[in-house]
Enzyme design. Structure first.
Site, PDB file in Angstrom:
ATOM      1  N   ARG A 170       0.872  -1.187   0.000  1.00  0.00           N
ATOM      2  CA  ARG A 170       0.000   0.000   0.000  1.00  0.00           C
ATOM      3  C   ARG A 170       0.903   1.231   0.000  1.00  0.00           C
ATOM      4  O   ARG A 170       1.619   1.471   0.964  1.00  0.00           O
ATOM      5  CB  ARG A 170      -0.889   0.009   1.241  1.00  0.00           C
ATOM      6  CG  ARG A 170      -1.972  -1.070   1.261  1.00  0.00           C
ATOM      7  CD  ARG A 170      -2.786  -0.946   2.536  1.00  0.00           C
ATOM      8  NE  ARG A 170      -4.032  -1.699   2.534  1.00  0.00           N
ATOM      9  CZ  ARG A 170      -4.187  -2.892   3.107  1.00  0.00           C
ATOM     10  NH1 ARG A 170      -3.176  -3.480   3.714  1.00  0.00           N
ATOM     11  NH2 ARG A 170      -5.356  -3.505   3.067  1.00  0.00           N
ATOM     12  N   ARG A 223       0.824  -1.162  -5.285  1.00  0.00           N
ATOM     13  CA  ARG A 223      -0.458  -0.593  -5.699  1.00  0.00           C
ATOM     14  C   ARG A 223      -0.289   0.911  -5.888  1.00  0.00           C
ATOM     15  O   ARG A 223       0.333   1.575  -5.053  1.00  0.00           O
ATOM     16  CB  ARG A 223      -1.498  -0.884  -4.630  1.00  0.00           C
ATOM     17  CG  ARG A 223      -2.858  -0.341  -4.970  1.00  0.00           C
ATOM     18  CD  ARG A 223      -3.896  -0.810  -3.994  1.00  0.00           C
ATOM     19  NE  ARG A 223      -3.782  -0.130  -2.707  1.00  0.00           N
ATOM     20  CZ  ARG A 223      -4.577  -0.383  -1.666  1.00  0.00           C
ATOM     21  NH1 ARG A 223      -5.503  -1.325  -1.773  1.00  0.00           N
ATOM     22  NH2 ARG A 223      -4.447   0.261  -0.552  1.00  0.00           N
ATOM     23  N   GLU A 247     -12.472  -4.971  -6.736  1.00  0.00           N
ATOM     24  CA  GLU A 247     -13.111  -4.576  -5.481  1.00  0.00           C
ATOM     25  C   GLU A 247     -14.415  -3.817  -5.702  1.00  0.00           C
ATOM     26  O   GLU A 247     -15.158  -3.579  -4.773  1.00  0.00           O
ATOM     27  CB  GLU A 247     -12.148  -3.808  -4.578  1.00  0.00           C
ATOM     28  CG  GLU A 247     -11.287  -2.768  -5.253  1.00  0.00           C
ATOM     29  CD  GLU A 247     -10.205  -2.188  -4.341  1.00  0.00           C
ATOM     30  OE1 GLU A 247     -10.137  -2.536  -3.164  1.00  0.00           O
ATOM     31  OE2 GLU A 247      -9.430  -1.353  -4.850  1.00  0.00           O
ATOM     32  N   ASN A 258     -11.897  -6.582   1.136  1.00  0.00           N
ATOM     33  CA  ASN A 258     -12.400  -5.601   2.121  1.00  0.00           C
ATOM     34  C   ASN A 258     -13.392  -4.662   1.443  1.00  0.00           C
ATOM     35  O   ASN A 258     -14.479  -4.415   1.944  1.00  0.00           O
ATOM     36  CB  ASN A 258     -11.261  -4.745   2.695  1.00  0.00           C
ATOM     37  CG  ASN A 258     -10.148  -5.586   3.275  1.00  0.00           C
ATOM     38  OD1 ASN A 258     -10.365  -6.743   3.579  1.00  0.00           O
ATOM     39  ND2 ASN A 258      -8.973  -5.012   3.416  1.00  0.00           N
ATOM     40  N   ASP A 259     -12.978  -4.143   0.288  1.00  0.00           N
ATOM     41  CA  ASP A 259     -13.880  -3.228  -0.412  1.00  0.00           C
ATOM     42  C   ASP A 259     -14.964  -3.966  -1.162  1.00  0.00           C
ATOM     43  O   ASP A 259     -16.101  -3.502  -1.233  1.00  0.00           O
ATOM     44  CB  ASP A 259     -13.085  -2.327  -1.368  1.00  0.00           C
ATOM     45  CG  ASP A 259     -12.503  -1.142  -0.630  1.00  0.00           C
ATOM     46  OD1 ASP A 259     -13.243  -0.532   0.166  1.00  0.00           O
ATOM     47  OD2 ASP A 259     -11.308  -0.846  -0.807  1.00  0.00           O
ATOM     48  N   ARG A 267     -17.525  -0.004   5.503  1.00  0.00           N
ATOM     49  CA  ARG A 267     -16.628  -0.878   6.261  1.00  0.00           C
ATOM     50  C   ARG A 267     -16.147  -0.267   7.569  1.00  0.00           C
ATOM     51  O   ARG A 267     -15.583  -0.952   8.413  1.00  0.00           O
ATOM     52  CB  ARG A 267     -15.431  -1.304   5.399  1.00  0.00           C
ATOM     53  CG  ARG A 267     -14.513  -0.182   5.009  1.00  0.00           C
ATOM     54  CD  ARG A 267     -13.566  -0.612   3.898  1.00  0.00           C
ATOM     55  NE  ARG A 267     -12.209  -0.814   4.366  1.00  0.00           N
ATOM     56  CZ  ARG A 267     -11.174  -1.038   3.580  1.00  0.00           C
ATOM     57  NH1 ARG A 267     -11.342  -1.146   2.270  1.00  0.00           N
ATOM     58  NH2 ARG A 267      -9.974  -1.188   4.067  1.00  0.00           N
ATOM     59  N   CYS A 317      -6.150 -10.175  -1.731  1.00  0.00           N
ATOM     60  CA  CYS A 317      -5.286  -9.483  -0.776  1.00  0.00           C
ATOM     61  C   CYS A 317      -6.062  -8.748   0.315  1.00  0.00           C
ATOM     62  O   CYS A 317      -5.524  -7.910   1.015  1.00  0.00           O
ATOM     63  CB  CYS A 317      -4.349  -8.511  -1.497  1.00  0.00           C
ATOM     64  SG  CYS A 317      -5.205  -7.249  -2.427  1.00  0.00           S
TER      65      CYS A 317
HETATM   66  C1  PEP Z   1      -9.245  -4.348  -0.042  1.00  0.00           C
HETATM   67  O1  PEP Z   1     -10.089  -3.501  -0.306  1.00  0.00           O
HETATM   68  O2  PEP Z   1      -9.512  -5.547   0.179  1.00  0.00           O
HETATM   69  C2  PEP Z   1      -7.820  -3.987   0.025  1.00  0.00           C
HETATM   70  C3  PEP Z   1      -6.895  -4.896   0.138  1.00  0.00           C
HETATM   71  O3  PEP Z   1      -7.509  -2.661  -0.002  1.00  0.00           O
HETATM   72  P1  PEP Z   1      -7.667  -1.606   1.201  1.00  0.00           P
HETATM   73  O4  PEP Z   1      -8.003  -2.387   2.428  1.00  0.00           O
HETATM   74  O5  PEP Z   1      -6.363  -0.891   1.294  1.00  0.00           O
HETATM   75  O6  PEP Z   1      -8.765  -0.752   0.712  1.00  0.00           O
HETATM   76 MG    MG Z   2      -9.479  -1.627  -1.192  1.00  0.00          MG
END
Ligand code: PEP
Ligand code: MG
Length: 757
Positions: free
Chosen positions: A471, A507, A606, A629-630, A640, A677
């Site tokens: 990141r 990224r 995502e 996550n997104d 989130r 990821c």
């Molecule tokens: C995600 O969205 O899963 C991700 C890995 O990115 P971030 O948590 O940095 O948004």
């Molecule tokens: Mg993300």
């Protein structure tokens, strides 16, 4: 009416003492509706009854005594039905139950509304009138709106212990439950990190013994001296800028500080055994109430000046405490909002766990806590921070339970669990250097998520096969302006060299959403649906070009760079980004006068839209990486970071799991490398499901690599696929969780999902 309602709610939430707030509320509502009686009953789940807490109209001596069972009378009916009940003549209603002590014989009309917070009935608000009539629509709407708005404040007050909502484990142990933010257990003293001092948050605490009285008086005296000096400085600094009139307030403050009465009264309270902060609160509150009761508007306003003065003294009291507070060898950090920078600051100073009142389990602070292996509880209902300082506590990051001043038996139990957990960590470390291969010979790559904290170099030895997600936003966030190409190149080179024989997926900048740059503010109503990730960098090619040039420049010797694009929602964005990457590549080739290594380019999946264009996208890029996550947030339309909807945010929701499975099947069809990821990859059950779906790579925080490798080495892909088949047939997230829990236990992996083996 609306303005009145607003004022009632505002005054209610500003009042630190719940009983006083309720007393004032009933009078205000009675007056606003012009009726004969208003009352509030609060639910007591232990005795399964509603207790009459405040009333303007019912007999005073019944307050605090009259209790109505959850299934009794009209009050019980409102609670059971969870909706307002409006009756012209209550006494004729079959559910009416006579409570002679409240003396309501002449009250006929009845309107009761439930006070509900997060689906739980906290109490009942009623109005009554002598004349038999149905309350009209406006009156009903007023009461319903008021109840809805009061519920949060009442829940908060309850959490602050004002009406004893803590569930008691023993006379000394209080238990709260938040969101499990990072697995693990810890037992240590709490250290509170308190940015804003506010008397409203100060709990009334007595000192353990009388010996501390002189010390407390001394503390108070020092704080007053410091506050007076602050005012001297403030008025001299402002003296040249503002008129003398405007400085009167400081004169008044100074006068109050020197006047014998205020200090003397506070000292008297300290002599009675109150801590300095509590004594200050008692006296200031008393003054404020006296001022506010006066008719003269000007004098009434002085009430807020007094409160302000009190808060200024409080700042200095807490400041002095902070300065003298040495960090113990091990401690649990507690704050209204634990930030990523707090974690970074304390991580090497004995930090054992964190407790954050706000945030959720996918806030970046929680992600970072997991990366550091620090147990975390997020979104705990706020209680006065000062009440927790220096208290012994247990954090159970598996269940989200927080035990405050645990008794000896509980401490001993958790000490045992902590020892077991340590043993498990040592056990899994034995597989660090072994291949990540299932018992039936299927191999999968485990990669590292890096970039959230400095010190990733040490992670190069955690058993990962490269970096799956670097990141890049943190170095951007820690600065005062955009870093230059040279600065970025230097940093990226360190990362690429630390992993020089392994792929490093970097990224491109993913700011926006909950990640802001101090020098590039973005004000939006819906930041997660707004200008974020690739949307910003495509609008600012100069930022994007600089970054990808820096990445490729850093890759000159190592050749292990892969570039990943965040928040992709369309084919056009990919085409535009690739064309910029190509431009940067050719510029650099020209600059170096020879061809340089061309990195692979991939995209993050995502945003749900991409799931329906995977074929087109696969033609354009070298790899896909799912940002679960997104993806979870966008698929389920659940923020989130929002603790209020945290229970809805769930990557094990069947919709998310089916989407992940669908992605895996399509990636196979298009022969494109697929990784994941998000946080799901580092979760034991998540890793098993993704292994079964056919993901080629899982990228996770360094802390989880050994754990997940251990699990994968102790399961066959066949077993994982059997589990996946059953999971995909389930209907709800709850069913998925309980099935997976059972399976993990059966496979002997229970120690990875709860405290103890
Ligand atoms: C995600 O969205 O899963 C991700 C890995 O990115 P971030 O948590 O940095 O948004
Ligand atoms: Mg993300």
């Amino acid at each position: 009416m609306l303005a009145r309602l607003r004022r009632i709610v505002l005054e209610f939430s500003q009042e630190a003492d719940l009983q006083r707030a309720l007393d004032r509320l009933v009078t205000q509502v009675k007056r606003a509706i012009n009726t004969d009686c208003c009352s509030v009953y609060l639910a007591d789940y232990k005795s399964q009854s509603f207790l009459l807490k405040a009333s303007d109209g019912l007999a005073k001596d019944s307050l605090g005594h009259t209790a109505i069972g959850f299934s009794e009378g009209l009050i019980g009916l409102v609670g059971q039905r969870e909706e307002p009940i409006n009756i012209a003549n209550a006494q004729l209603h079959p559910h009416f139950k006579l409570a002679p002590e409240v003396k309501e014989d002449d009250l006929k009309a009845f309107l009761g509304t439930p006070i509900i917070h997060q689906r739980k009935v906290l109490g009942i608000l009623t109005i009554q009138q002598k004349q038999a009539r149905t309350f009209d629509e406006d009156e009903e709407a007023f009461l319903v709106t008021l109840s809805a708005q009061l519920s949060g404040a009442i829940a908060n007050a309850e959490a602050r212990g004002m009406v004893g909502k803590y569930s008691e484990i023993s006379p000394w142990t209080k238990q709260l439950t938040g969101i499990a933010g990072a697995a693990g257990v810890a037992l240590a003293k709490a250290i509170v990190c308190q940015p804003d001092a506010d008397l409203a948050n100060i709990a009334l605490i007595k000192m353990p013994n009388q010996q501390a009285v002189e010390q407390e008086k001394q503390r108070f005296y020092q704080a007053v001296v410091k506050t007076r000096a602050d005012f001297e400085l403030l008025s001299s600094q402002l003296g040249n800028i503002v008129s003398d009139d405007s400085l009167d307030i400081f004169e008044m403050y100074k006068h109050l500080l020197t006047s014998a009465s205020l200090g003397q009264e506070i000292n008297e309270e300290i002599s009675k055994g109150w801590r300095a902060e509590s004594a200050l609160k008692l006296i200031i509150d008393r003054y404020v109430v006296q001022f506010e009761a006066l008719d003269d508007i000007y004098i009434r306003e002085r009430g807020s000046d007094i409160r302000d003065l009190g808060n200024r003294i409080l700042v200095n009291l807490l400041q002095a405490q902070k300065q003298t507070k040495d960090l113990p060898e091990s401690f649990i950090l507690v704050a209204e909002e634990v930030t990523a920078s707090m974690l970074a600051q304390y991580q090497h100073q004995g930090l054992k766990a964190i407790v954050s009142f706000s945030g959720s389990n996918n806030s970046h602070a929680a992600i970072l806590a997991r990366a550091l292996g620090v147990p975390a509880i997020m979104g705990v209902e706020s209680i006065p921070l000062s009440q927790l300082d220096q208290q012994m506590m247990i954090v159970d990051g598996y269940s989200g339970e927080l035990f405050i001043s645990p008794n000896e038996a509980l401490q001993a139990e958790y000490q045992y669990l902590i020892a077991e957990e340590k043993a498990l960590t040592e056990q899994v470390r034995t597989v660090i250097d072994l291949p990540c291969i299932t018992q039936d010979g299927y191999s999968i790559d485990l990669l590292l998520n890096a970039g959230l904290a400095s010190g990733f170099e040490q992670s190069s030895h955690c058993g990962a096969q490269g970096i799956g997600l670097y990141r890049t936003e943190i170095p951007f966030m820690e600065r005062q302006s955009f870093p230059t190409e040279q600065e970025q190149a230097k940093l990226y080179q360190q990362v690429l060299t630390a992993f020089d024989k392994q792929p490093v997926t970097m990224r491109t900048l993913d700011v926006g959403g909950d990640k802001a740059l101090p020098y590039f503010p973005i004000e939006e109503e819906n930041p997660f649906l707004g200008w974020r990730g690739i949307r910003i960098t495509l609008d600012h090619p100069e930022i994007f070009l600089l970054q990808v040039r820096a990445m490729m420049r850093a890759n000159i010797n190592t050749h292990n760079l892969e570039i990943m694009l965040p928040m992709i929602a369309s084919v056009t964005e990919v085409d535009e980004a690739i064309s910029l990457i190509n431009q940067a590549y050719y510029e650099l080739c020209a600059e170096f006068k020879h061809k340089i290594a061309k990195p692979k380019v991939g995209i993050m999946l995502e945003v749900p839209a991409v799931i329906f264009q995977l074929d087109k996208l696969a033609e354009r890029v070298d790899f896909f990486s799912v940002g679960s996550n997104d993806l979870t947030q966008y698929l389920l339309a659940v923020d989130r970071n929002n603790a209020r909807v945290a229970s809805l945010y769930d990557s094990y929701n069947p919709a998310v799991l089916n989407a992940l499975n669908m992605i895996a099947q399509q990636a196979k069809q298009h022969s494109i490398t697929l990784s994941l990821c998000g946080e799901l990859a580092g979760d034991p059950a998540g890793a098993i499901l993704l292994l079964a779906m056919g993901y080629d790579k899982l990228s996770m925080n360094p802390h989880n690599i050994a754990r997940i490798k251990w699990i994968i080495r102790h399961i066959s892909r066949q077993q994982a696929q059997t589990i996946l088949t059953h999971v995909l047939s389930l209907n709800t997230a709850k069913q998925v969780h309980s099935y997976l829990k059972e399976q993990l236990d059966q496979l002997g992996f229970g120690g990875f999902i709860r405290a103890g083996l």
